[in-house]
Structure formats: C-alpha cells, structure tokens
Design an enzyme around this catalytic site. Structure first.
Site, PDB file in Angstrom:
ATOM      1  N   GLU A 175       0.892  -1.338   0.273  1.00 39.95           N
ATOM      2  CA  GLU A 175       0.080  -0.265  -0.130  1.00 39.95           C
ATOM      3  C   GLU A 175       0.836   1.089   0.215  1.00 39.95           C
ATOM      4  O   GLU A 175       0.102   2.007   0.563  1.00 39.95           O
ATOM      5  CB  GLU A 175      -0.971   0.333   1.307  1.00 39.95           C
ATOM      6  N   HIS A 254      -3.680   1.570   7.908  1.00 39.91           N
ATOM      7  CA  HIS A 254      -2.840   1.970   7.173  1.00 39.91           C
ATOM      8  C   HIS A 254      -1.983   2.220   8.771  1.00 39.91           C
ATOM      9  O   HIS A 254      -2.389   2.954   9.362  1.00 39.91           O
ATOM     10  CB  HIS A 254      -2.519   2.914   6.180  1.00 39.91           C
ATOM     11  N   CYS A 376      -2.927  11.123   4.198  1.00 39.11           N
ATOM     12  CA  CYS A 376      -3.228  10.206   2.742  1.00 39.11           C
ATOM     13  C   CYS A 376      -3.108  10.951   1.633  1.00 39.11           C
ATOM     14  O   CYS A 376      -2.783  10.199   0.868  1.00 39.11           O
ATOM     15  CB  CYS A 376      -4.455   9.648   3.155  1.00 39.11           C
TER      16      CYS A 376
HETATM   17  O1  SUG Z   1      -7.493   3.100   0.766  1.00 37.83           O
HETATM   18  N1  SUG Z   1     -10.698   5.046   0.999  1.00 37.83           N
HETATM   19  C1  SUG Z   1      -9.008   4.697   0.688  1.00 37.83           C
HETATM   20  C2  SUG Z   1      -8.457   5.598   2.090  1.00 37.83           C
HETATM   21  C3  SUG Z   1      -6.808   5.936   1.889  1.00 37.83           C
HETATM   22  C4  SUG Z   1      -6.720   6.475   2.780  1.00 37.83           C
HETATM   23  N2  SUG Z   1      -5.059   5.871   2.526  1.00 37.83           N
HETATM   24  C5  SUG Z   1      -3.705   6.749   3.759  1.00 37.83           C
HETATM   25  N3  SUG Z   1      -4.271   6.499   4.818  1.00 37.83           N
HETATM   26  N4  SUG Z   1      -2.350   6.902   3.400  1.00 37.83           N
HETATM   27  C6  SUG Z   1      -8.925   3.497   1.353  1.00 37.83           C
HETATM   28  O2  SUG Z   1      -9.337   2.789   2.361  1.00 37.83           O
HETATM   29  C7  SUG Z   1     -13.287   4.642  -0.001  1.00 37.83           C
HETATM   30  C8  SUG Z   1     -13.387   3.843  -0.922  1.00 37.83           C
HETATM   31  C9  SUG Z   1     -14.893   4.463  -1.418  1.00 37.83           C
HETATM   32  O3  SUG Z   1     -15.448   3.572   0.088  1.00 37.83           O
HETATM   33  O4  SUG Z   1     -15.621   4.441  -1.692  1.00 37.83           O
HETATM   34  C10 SUG Z   1     -11.155   4.506   0.247  1.00 37.83           C
HETATM   35  O5  SUG Z   1     -10.935   3.615  -0.924  1.00 37.83           O
END
Ligand code: SUG
Length: 452
Positions: A175, A254, A376
């Site tokens: 990731e 994460h 993020c």
């Molecule tokens: O991968 N949310 C992302 C959020 C990413 C956050 N990034 C870090 N922590 N670096 C994920 O879970 C939600 C999409 C939706 O539900 O439509 C989403 O993909």
C-alpha cells in the site's frame, strides 16, 4: 551526500469522488457508503491544503487524477463495446463493479508508491515503486495508470528509477508510502542518508505470526522487504516493524493512521507496533549512533488517546513537516480540533522538547468521510535541486497554477454526486473534457491523462 528537500505530491481529487463504501476495514468508508459527495468541494479542500503548505515555503506538487471510469476494467471482466456503448450499459452493471471503475481513490497518493530519496539508494538515484494495492478491488486497478504517470513525471532515468508495482499476489500486498517513514536529522535542507522504516501488517511466510482477526492486513512483510531491495537500501539503516493487529482490528488500515514521522520526530500510539518498546529502542539506538543526536519519540497511551478516537480524529494522519526556518508544523485534520483527547495530545506534543512548535487545522471533510486525512493525500518526495529540475515542471505548484486549478475545478466538477449518478452516461464525457483541459494547464500530452 547531496542536499535534499521534501516536496509533497498531493493527489488532485478527481471529478468522480464518491462514497461507495468499498474499503472493508476502513470505518469512515463504511459509515459514509452510499451518501452523496461533493467532488467540487473535495477538490477545493485538497487545493486549499496544498496552498497552506506552499504558503509556508514547503515544496508542493500535484499528481493528476486518473481517468475514470476505467472502461478497461469492465472489458477485462468481459463487457464488450466502445466507451459509449459501455456507458449505456451502466445501469445493468453490478453497483460494486460500477463504483470500482469510477472510484477516485487514486487521490490518496500516500498509497500511490513508496519513495526512497537518492541519498539512501546505493546507485545514487531516487527510487519509486508503484503500489499494487491488491487488498481491495477498487484500488487494485490504480497501479497501471499510476506507473504510467510516474514514468512521465520522473522520466529522467539518470536521476530516477521508477519500478512497476510488485506482482499482485496475496503474499505481496503493498500500500505504498502509507506504511513507510523516513527519519534523519532536522533540516529543511538535508545532506544525509536516512533511516527507512517499513511497517507491515502480516507475514504470510510465517503463518503462526501475529495477524489481525477482523480486518485485513493490507501490507505484507515480503512486500516491504522486496521494495527495500529494489531501492538498494542499506540494511543497517532499514527497519521492518509489524503493525499492532489490535490497531488494525480497530480500523487502523494503514500505519499512517497510527504513527507519523518526520526527520528527528516520531509520533505514535502505544498500540502502533508489535513489540513496540524493543523495536523503538533499536531505532533510537541506530539514530543516535549514526547521527550523534537523539530521536524524539512522542508516544500517546490509550488513556490520553483511546484507539477509536485515534481513528475518528485521524490525529496520526496529520502532516508533520519541516519549515524553511527548521521549525516543524503539524497540519492536523479539523476533526482533531473538535476532540478533547486529540487537542490534549497536540498540546503535549507542542509543549514537549522537540522541533514541533505549530499546529494548523485543515478542513478535508470530503476526503475524511472516505478515511483519507491530510497525510493520505500526499506522497513525500525529498529531492536534490537537480532532481527538482528534472521532474515534469508543469505539476509543481505555484500561485498561478493554484489559481488555474481552482478555476478548472469550478468549471468542470459537479457540486453533488451520488452512487446512482454513476449511471449517468454523460459523466464519462465530463471527466474526459476536464482532463483534456487539465493536460493543457499542466503542460502534459493529453494521452498521458486520458491513458490512451
Ligand atoms: O484505501 N478509502 C481509502 C482511504 C485511503 C487512506 N490512505 C491512507 N491512510 N494513506 C482506502 O481505504 C474509500 C472508497 C470508497 O469507499 O468509495 C477508500 O478507498
């Protein structure tokens, strides 16, 4: 060693930002699934954050949104026809598949790639590895286009090595930078190599090792080790820590939801890592031996910040950055301002003996509703002056580019978008026209943004 300074490459939030509840283990995504979003407000909030950092003299750049819907994905799954024909089929496509190919999740560029600055890599080049994001369907479709974009922006192979994503295998789930931190002495400009800390959630090669029980571990040890090898890092200065499975099961999907590091400061929760006391001591010792100065570790316990509040406030997803005057600012989500425990922790951080002396709150509610806070939304890339000169210049944020992007968002983005609106056959054309205009603004061939 050359002098390097950090740029934040923020994801420019795309025109199809929506809430589809696609990320199992991400509590905010589940909570807001099927609610209406505002792509326009989301993108403007992201741009305001970029401006706030740039106004403090911190290097800022953008990564353009990937083209959505990704028609290729539907074709890979057996749907036939031209883009126009596929658009007419949208109402018959399973809503999860439709939301997948429309997802704007590439906005969270901390998951786009892992980056090691040239000072850390034995061939003296800056290395980037695109993340395969193979834990979730909607994010697993990002990396082919992300790689293409990175190859365009970091095209100069004398300075940069861009690696494709690791194979999309369960044992190699990756990731990106959200599970990676770099520590080094304090300095807006810095001339040392650093300690690179990789954080994994599970080790599939050691089946009896600790692992979360409820939610998936999105990063494997093998993936982290492979990236360290690809980047030619010095094993003495590279650490592999396991994320505490209790935290993953509490919604910490994460490492950057439970820990943040910047130069000589590491902020974490008592439940960040497995075997935390010993692991942190090893890092402290190596920092002291290598740099002849202490690492400032600030650890909050569950009494100060209960795990569920760490997840709702996203305190650890703050951006911790070094200003040109060598003080540090913590850019925290506005949600922290509304929570007494988070405010207490921020106050303790500022009062303690370390370089962090300013807090700035940032409103990113549209992204936060999908579990994406300030950290993020950005990929940190520390570069030499020659490397800064070698990246595609059109994506480096200036006041003028910021103004143009604000106007562009206001012209092209919808104010509201529901998951039902994804069936609207007009939406793909709107995105295409927006990307063609964006290509002109950032001086990129339109084929790169249209991914053709
Ligand atoms: O991968 N949310 C992302 C959020 C990413 C956050 N990034 C870090 N922590 N670096 C994920 O879970 C939600 C999409 C939706 O539900 O439509 C989403 O993909």
């Amino acid at each position: 060693m050359q002098s390097i300074r950090e740029f934040n490459f923020d994801g420019l939030i795309g025109p199809t930002h929506n809430y589809a509840g696609l990320s199992y283990g991400n509590i905010a995504s589940a909570k807001h699934g099927k609610k209406s979003s505002s792509p326009q407000q989301a993108a403007l909030q992201g741009l305001a954050k970029m401006k706030a950092l740039a106004d403090q003299g911190i290097g800022q750049a953008i990564l353009p949104p990937l083209r959505r819907p990704r028609f290729e994905f539907l074709r890979e799954l057996g749907y036939h026809g031209s883009n126009e024909q596929l658009s007419e089929l949208f109402p018959t496509v399973d809503p999860v598949l439709l939301a997948t190919c429309f997802s704007a999740s590439n906005m969270w560029t901390a998951n786009a790639a892992t980056v090691s600055p040239s000072n850390d890599c034995s061939d003296g080049r800056l290395h980037l590895t695109a993340a395969n994001l193979s834990s979730t369907l909607h994010r697993s479709i990002e990396h082919p286009s992300t790689s293409r974009l990175l190859n365009f922006i970091f095209a100069d192979s004398q300075h940069f090595a861009v690696h494709p994503a690791l194979p999309s295998q369960a044992g190699l789930r990756d990731e990106g930078a959200a599970n990676h931190t770099r520590l080094c002495p304090l300095g807006f400009e810095n001339q040392t190599d650093g300690l690179e800390i990789f954080v994994f959630g599970a080790d599939p090669l050691a089946p009896n090792s600790a692992a979360p029980e409820t939610f998936p571990a999105r990063q494997t040890k093998l993936a982290s080790e492979s990236i360290a090898r690809l980047h030619q890092l010095d094993p003495e200065n590279t650490f592999f820590l396991q994320q505490n499975p209790t935290a993953i099961d509490a919604g910490v999907f994460h490492n950057d939801v439970i820990s943040v590091g910047n130069q000589n400061v590491l902020l974490c929760h008592e439940y960040s890592f497995v075997d935390q006391t010993d692991q942190l001591q090893k890092i402290r010792d190596q920092f002291q031996t290598k740099f002849k100065q202490p690492l400032h570790v600030v650890e909050f316990n569950s009494g100060e910040l209960p795990l569920p509040v760490a997840v709702t406030s996203y305190l650890f997803n703050s951006q911790l950055v070094t200003r040109p005057d060598n003080g540090m600012t913590i850019f925290s989500p506005l949600e922290c301002k509304k929570d007494r425990s988070a405010l207490f922790c921020l106050d303790r951080l500022i009062q303690a003996d370390n370089p962090v002396d300013q807090v700035q709150f940032i409103d990113l509610q549209q992204s936060m509703n999908n579990g994406g806070g300030p950290a993020c939304l950005r990929l940190r890339i520390a570069m030499t002056e020659a490397e800064i000169g070698a990246v595609h210049q059109g994506i480096l944020l200036t006041d003028n580019l910021h103004r143009q992007l604000v106007d562009w968002v206001k012209q092209h983005y919808r104010k509201r978008l529901s998951t039902a609106d994804l069936c609207d056959p007009a939406l793909p054309g709107e995105v295409e026209r927006a990307l063609i205009d964006l290509a002109e603004i950032i001086d990129s061939p339109k084929e790169v943004l249209l991914d053709v």
